[in-house]
Design a protein around this motif. Structure first.
Motif, PDB file in Angstrom:
ATOM      1  N   ALA A 103       0.815  -1.216   0.000  1.00 47.19           N
ATOM      2  CA  ALA A 103       0.000   0.000   0.000  1.00 47.19           C
ATOM      3  C   ALA A 103       0.852   1.270   0.000  1.00 47.19           C
ATOM      4  CB  ALA A 103      -0.933   0.002   1.207  1.00 47.19           C
ATOM      5  N   LEU A 104       2.097   1.184   0.425  1.00 44.30           N
ATOM      6  CA  LEU A 104       2.970   2.356   0.412  1.00 44.30           C
ATOM      7  C   LEU A 104       3.139   2.926  -0.988  1.00 44.30           C
ATOM      8  CD1 LEU A 104       5.797   1.193   2.837  1.00 44.30           C
ATOM      9  CD2 LEU A 104       4.104   2.972   3.277  1.00 44.30           C
ATOM     10  N   LEU A 105       3.018   2.077  -2.015  1.00 43.77           N
ATOM     11  CA  LEU A 105       3.222   2.538  -3.386  1.00 43.77           C
ATOM     12  C   LEU A 105       2.177   3.560  -3.817  1.00 43.77           C
ATOM     13  CD1 LEU A 105       4.124  -0.844  -5.140  1.00 43.77           C
ATOM     14  CD2 LEU A 105       5.664   0.856  -4.156  1.00 43.77           C
ATOM     15  N   ARG A 106       1.074   3.644  -3.086  1.00 43.55           N
ATOM     16  CA  ARG A 106       0.050   4.631  -3.433  1.00 43.55           C
ATOM     17  C   ARG A 106       0.614   6.052  -3.349  1.00 43.55           C
ATOM     18  NH1 ARG A 106      -4.972   2.171   0.178  1.00 43.55           N
ATOM     19  NH2 ARG A 106      -4.809   0.021  -0.590  1.00 43.55           N
ATOM     20  N   GLY A 107       1.615   6.244  -2.520  1.00 48.70           N
ATOM     21  CA  GLY A 107       2.219   7.561  -2.401  1.00 48.70           C
ATOM     22  C   GLY A 107       2.899   8.023  -3.667  1.00 48.70           C
ATOM     23  N   TRP A 108       3.186   7.112  -4.596  1.00 48.05           N
ATOM     24  CA  TRP A 108       3.830   7.474  -5.851  1.00 48.05           C
ATOM     25  C   TRP A 108       2.835   7.903  -6.916  1.00 48.05           C
ATOM     26  CZ3 TRP A 108       7.924   2.995  -5.832  1.00 48.05           C
ATOM     27  CH2 TRP A 108       9.024   3.409  -5.067  1.00 48.05           C
ATOM     28  N   GLY A 109       1.553   7.980  -6.565  1.00 46.81           N
ATOM     29  CA  GLY A 109       0.567   8.504  -7.503  1.00 46.81           C
ATOM     30  C   GLY A 109       0.069   7.467  -8.500  1.00 46.81           C
ATOM     31  N   THR A 110      -0.390   7.959  -9.661  1.00 46.15           N
ATOM     32  CA  THR A 110      -0.974   7.118 -10.714  1.00 46.15           C
ATOM     33  C   THR A 110       0.064   6.175 -11.310  1.00 46.15           C
ATOM     34  OG1 THR A 110      -2.456   8.949 -11.232  1.00 46.15           O
ATOM     35  CG2 THR A 110      -2.298   7.194 -12.859  1.00 46.15           C
ATOM     36  N   PRO A 111      -0.262   4.876 -11.563  1.00 45.13           N
ATOM     37  CA  PRO A 111      -1.573   4.239 -11.347  1.00 45.13           C
ATOM     38  C   PRO A 111      -1.720   3.583  -9.986  1.00 45.13           C
ATOM     39  CG  PRO A 111      -0.186   2.719 -12.529  1.00 45.13           C
ATOM     40  CD  PRO A 111       0.655   3.969 -12.286  1.00 45.13           C
ATOM     41  N   TRP A 112      -0.678   3.720  -9.123  1.00 43.35           N
ATOM     42  CA  TRP A 112      -0.675   2.983  -7.853  1.00 43.35           C
ATOM     43  C   TRP A 112      -1.847   3.373  -6.959  1.00 43.35           C
ATOM     44  CZ3 TRP A 112       2.654  -0.704  -8.628  1.00 43.35           C
ATOM     45  CH2 TRP A 112       3.781  -0.462  -9.403  1.00 43.35           C
ATOM     46  N   ASN A 113      -2.175   4.677  -6.907  1.00 46.21           N
ATOM     47  CA  ASN A 113      -3.261   5.091  -6.021  1.00 46.21           C
ATOM     48  C   ASN A 113      -4.622   4.621  -6.522  1.00 46.21           C
ATOM     49  OD1 ASN A 113      -3.290   6.773  -8.216  1.00 46.21           O
ATOM     50  ND2 ASN A 113      -3.131   8.690  -7.070  1.00 46.21           N
ATOM     51  N   THR A 114      -4.777   4.470  -7.824  1.00 43.87           N
ATOM     52  CA  THR A 114      -6.047   3.987  -8.376  1.00 43.87           C
ATOM     53  C   THR A 114      -6.198   2.482  -8.185  1.00 43.87           C
ATOM     54  OG1 THR A 114      -5.955   5.729 -10.049  1.00 43.87           O
ATOM     55  CG2 THR A 114      -7.504   3.924 -10.421  1.00 43.87           C
ATOM     56  N   LEU A 115      -5.126   1.748  -8.423  1.00 48.77           N
ATOM     57  CA  LEU A 115      -5.177   0.293  -8.281  1.00 48.77           C
ATOM     58  C   LEU A 115      -5.344  -0.135  -6.831  1.00 48.77           C
ATOM     59  CD1 LEU A 115      -2.374  -0.525 -10.847  1.00 48.77           C
ATOM     60  CD2 LEU A 115      -4.724  -1.351 -10.999  1.00 48.77           C
ATOM     61  N   GLY A 116      -4.798   0.662  -5.897  1.00 49.62           N
ATOM     62  CA  GLY A 116      -4.968   0.359  -4.481  1.00 49.62           C
ATOM     63  C   GLY A 116      -4.453  -1.013  -4.106  1.00 49.62           C
ATOM     64  N   PHE A 117      -3.215  -1.309  -4.474  1.00 48.89           N
ATOM     65  CA  PHE A 117      -2.649  -2.624  -4.180  1.00 48.89           C
ATOM     66  C   PHE A 117      -2.480  -2.830  -2.676  1.00 48.89           C
ATOM     67  CE2 PHE A 117      -0.585  -2.683  -8.571  1.00 48.89           C
ATOM     68  CZ  PHE A 117      -1.482  -3.613  -9.048  1.00 48.89           C
ATOM     69  N   GLU A 118      -2.659  -4.079  -2.259  1.00 55.90           N
ATOM     70  CA  GLU A 118      -2.411  -4.512  -0.886  1.00 55.90           C
ATOM     71  C   GLU A 118      -1.551  -5.770  -0.935  1.00 55.90           C
ATOM     72  OE1 GLU A 118      -6.271  -5.127   0.686  1.00 55.90           O
ATOM     73  OE2 GLU A 118      -6.736  -2.984   0.880  1.00 55.90           O
ATOM     74  N   GLY A 119      -0.895  -6.061   0.173  1.00 50.89           N
ATOM     75  CA  GLY A 119      -0.002  -7.207   0.230  1.00 50.89           C
ATOM     76  C   GLY A 119       1.289  -6.817   0.925  1.00 50.89           C
TER      77      GLY A 119
END
Length: 237
Positions: A103-119
């Motif tokens: 989830a930390l990758l969401r801080g890098w913006g698109t597309p990470w924040n849209t995909l909302g990865f967990e793990g």
């Protein structure tokens, strides 16, 4: 750290001194981005001058020894040595063992924040070096393995999507090679090859869904695929 990472990795709320201090590590989408994710806890550092050998057979020379501890993410304290060599500063890390949430990758913006990865993420490496190659250019030498375990996405009902591995490998006078692979049995299958030469990234990869999961993974495939530029991704159907 901000300048070296293109403002994608920052140290915030720093306390203490250059020699003994701590700060919060923040991941962002780069300069001008409003996306940010802070790692839990604080990164603690300790710097000490000393004498080290540049190589097992080399002579002793002045160096700066850096100790890092981070209760959330460093599985063991990290020791790095910065030393002048051949007109530049060489940074050596004996062993790297880091873990954290995807989830930390969401801080890098698109597309990470849209995909909302967990793990879970785990980064491991030994005998890693950053060496000056020419003014303004630093070469990475070593091998780092990044594992993403049991990854899922908030926009997909398929859980998990799979587990993945990215290997970064570089040798003297060669560019950095990247290889992406998927563990067996994953619903979302990713693969790719790339390299960084002269500071320029080129990566080509592909994504496909297992036949019985194609419809359920349509949104995920559309978001991560069909990208151009230095990172080219193809959707295989």
């Amino acid at each position: 750290m901000g300048q070296a990472s293109g403002q994608r990795v920052l140290l915030a709320n720093a306390e203490g001194t250059l020699w003994n201090g701590s700060a919060v590590v923040v991941l962002t989408g780069g300069e001008g981005s409003r996306d940010a994710a802070a790692l839990p806890g604080r990164l603690n550092w300790r710097l000490r001058p000393g004498w080290q050998r540049a190589s097992p057979e080399g002579a002793l020379g002045p160096a700066m020894v850096i100790h890092l501890e981070h209760s959330c993410c460093l599985r063991r304290p990290l020791r790095a040595v910065a030393q002048r060599e051949h007109g530049g500063t060489v940074l050596r890390i004996d062993e790297l063992d880091w873990q954290g949430p995807v989830a930390l990758l969401r801080g890098w913006g698109t597309p990470w924040n849209t995909l909302g990865f967990e793990g879970g993420l785990r980064l491991k490496g030994r005998d890693i070096q950053w060496k000056p190659r020419q003014p303004g250019d630093v070469a990475f030498v070593g091998n780092i393995v990044l594992d993403a375990e049991s990854v899922s996405s908030r926009i997909s009902t398929v859980r998990p999507l799979g587990s993945y591995r990215m290997v970064l490998d570089s040798r003297e006078r060669e560019g950095l090679q990247l290889a992406l692979s998927t563990r067996e049995g994953a619903a979302l299958q990713l693969s790719g090859q790339g390299q960084i030469v002269g500071g320029q990234l080129r990566f080509e990869g592909s994504a496909r869904a297992a036949p019985e999961r194609r419809e359920a993974l349509g949104n995920v495939l559309n978001l991560i695929g069909n990208r151009n530029g230095p990172v080219a991704l193809r959707i295989l159907r």
